[in-house]
Structures are given as C-alpha cells and as structure tokens.
Design a protein around this motif. Structure first.
Motif: not given
Lengths: 89, 110, 162
Positions: B76-87
């Motif tokens: 879950f962390l590996f999937m969400t880290a790029p999304v939160s960085a991007n947003i």
C-alpha cells in the motif's frame, strides 16, 4: 543483538520524526508542511512496526494499516484543498 | 532463531532506520520544495520497506507463518507514495512555490 | 437487470476478494461471504469513476518489469542518499518528457515508476496526454534523463500495452 539494533533503529526513526517536525514548523510554504506531515505518518508506521518487534506481538500491525490508509487520504485531501480550495467538488 | 535470520534482521533494521533518517535529513536541508519532494518519496519508502521486511523475517522465523498485514502495508505504501508526491507537486505548481535559483527548466503554469 | 449481477471488472473483484481474505485473519465461511459481497459491490459502486474499461495488456510481462523497478529503487536510493549527505549542491531540473504511451493506465504506471525510482519525480501530465513533466534532483543534461526513462521503463511498458 537484535535488541541493540532495535533500539538504534528506534533512535534513528525518532530523530527523523524530529527533523520532520522541524520542517513542519519552518514551512515556508503550505505544500512543505503537508509533505512533512506525509513523511511523519510514514515514520509513525515504521515506529509501530518496531514496537511490534520489540514487544513480540503482531497486534499493532492493524493500526499500521489504518494509519497508512488514513494518512494517504489525509495527504490527498490537503493537497486537493491547496490546489482547488475545496476537497469535494 | 537461526543465526542467519538474526543477522539479516539486524542488517535490514539498521538499513531501514538509516534510510528513514536520510530521507528526513533531505527533507530538512534540501533547498526548495521540489527537491525536498525526493527525500520522503524514496528514502522513507525504502526505509519503511526494509523495516517491514525485517519484521516479516522476525515473525516468520519465530512463529513459522508469514505475516500478510506487513506485506499489505508495504504494498500500500509503495502504491500510494508516488500518488501523494504527484498530487503535492501539482498543488505546489498551482501555488507557484519558488524554486531554487540553479533549477534548469520551468514548471508549467496552467 | 442482468447487468446488475455481473462483475464489471473481474480483475478488480478478484483482487478485492483475495485482499479481504488476507485482512480477515484466516479464511472462514464468514470472510468468504463478506469478500464476495465486497468484490461484487465495490466495482458496481465505483463504476461511474472509471472513465473507460482498462484495456487488455500482457500481464505476464509484469513480474519482470516489477523486479527491474525494485532493483532500480534499491540501487538509486543509495545514490540519492549519497547526494543528500554530500555537501555539494544538487542541480535540479524540470524535464518535459515526450510520451509515446497512449493509454491512461500505462501513463499512470510510468508516472508512478518515475516517482518511485529515486532522482526523479513526475510532476504533471499535459492535458492531451502527450508530455510528462519530470523533476530530476540532480541532472546535468535533460536528454540523459529522457533517454534513461525511455530505454529502462517506457520500452517495456510499450511492449506490454501493445
């Protein structure tokens, strides 16, 4: 040996949390603060896992999962608020 | 617990702690928002990943069963880290956060 | 009416079902029933948010790609760690990366990969899905960054999504 490594790691993660709080207070912009909070919740997850190993129980991993989910939603909501001025359009 | 597992756990714990710390140092001392974004999205994610892995090894060598929750949290962390960085980067770009002087290229203004 | 009983996204349903079994401490009758209900209802509820059905892609190529990405993450974290600890100032750079991929899912995977591999963060996609804005932490030359992304990540993804 594991005990020593555990205490060292807990120390390092705590120091990391302190540095995050420094960035949270200093800013200078709102995205910096949100980023610091984001990193802070990831550090909290790391501390919970370390606590699990120290106590030898798996009980607290559920809370790590909850923090991961809630932290992500919180970060996205705050970033969306900064970008658009509202969370739900 | 076997000697090998013990060494592996110690190594992973210390690597994870070091990476978490380095990510936070990056967050504290890099010059502008976009460069600060690099610290947490990588170093911290890798750090937590290593700590998770040590926990998986610890509990599996003690109980003989593999913990699924650790792996779920890591994925879950590996999937969400790029999304939160991007947003976050998008929000920063929208707000026109200042960049450090030696940055080449420009963010868009949409 | 038949439409209401179907699984609009079989893969999503399967993943939800399996994850529910993991979350609920051991497989039992109750967890199977609840997992089935969730696997049916969540895709139904979120269907309006999927702009289009995910296209078919060669999923058997995914493990090799994931292994490469994980390897890169580990190797490159050491580089970023070295950079953060060294007294030298980083040379940040915004690079406009021209995309060859077209499907939104493929672009999402590429952007996430870029963000996860240290040294680069994807910042934004242009409105026509043609250009990806990438921020590199320490780059001398924008073309090097573009070349590295092109050969290491976009080529395998292009093969996967053909």
């Amino acid at each position: 040996m594991i005990t020593i490594a555990l205490y060292l790691t807990i120390g390092m993660v705590t120091l990391a949390a302190v540095l995050n709080v420094y960035r949270l207070i200093k800013g200078p912009d709102a995205p910096d603060r949100v980023l610091a909070l984001d990193t802070l919740y990831i550090n909290a997850i790391a501390l919970i896992i370390l606590l699990c190993i120290t106590l030898g129980t798996r009980m607290y991993l559920e809370s790590a999962l909850l923090i991961a989910v809630m932290g992500f939603v919180g970060t996205v909501a705050m970033a969306k608020y900064l970008k658009r001025g509202s969370v739900i359009e | 617990m076997s000697q090998f597992a013990e060494y592996a756990i110690c190594l992973l714990l210390l690597t994870g702690g070091a990476f978490t710390l380095i990510g936070a140092i990056g967050l504290a001392r890099l010059p502008d928002f976009y460069t600060r974004l690099h610290g947490p999205t990588k170093a911290t994610t890798v750090g937590v990943g290593a700590i998770m892995l040590s926990s998986v090894i610890y509990f599996s060598s003690r109980d003989g069963s593999i913990g699924i929750s650790e792996i779920l949290v890591t994925v879950f962390l590996f999937m969400t880290a790029p999304v939160s960085a991007n947003i976050l980067a998008k929000a920063a770009m929208h707000m026109g956060v200042r960049t450090v002087e030696n940055t080449q290229g420009k963010p868009w203004d949409q | 009416m038949f439409d209401r009983l179907s699984f609009p996204q079989p893969w999503l349903s399967l993943i939800l079902f399996v994850i529910w079994q993991f979350l609920s401490d051991g497989v039992s009758g109750a967890s199977v029933v609840l997992g089935l209900i969730l696997a049916w209802s969540i895709p139904q509820m979120t269907q309006a948010f999927w702009p289009e059905r995910p296209t078919f892609f060669k999923s058997w190529r995914m493990p090799a790609y994931l292994m490469r990405v994980i390897f890169d993450i580990v190797v490159a974290s050491f580089q970023v760690a070295k950079l953060i600890l060294s007294p030298r100032k980083p040379r940040p750079m915004f690079v406009a990366y021209p995309l060859e991929l077209e499907q939104p899912l493929a672009i999402t995977i590429l952007a996430s990969t870029i963000s996860l591999t240290p040294g680069t963060v994807s910042v934004d996609v242009s409105d026509d899905n043609k250009i990806l804005l990438v921020h590199a932490l320490d780059a001398e030359n924008g073309d090097d960054v573009i070349d590295a992304i092109r050969t290491r990540y976009e080529k395998p993804l292009l093969e996967m999504f053909e």
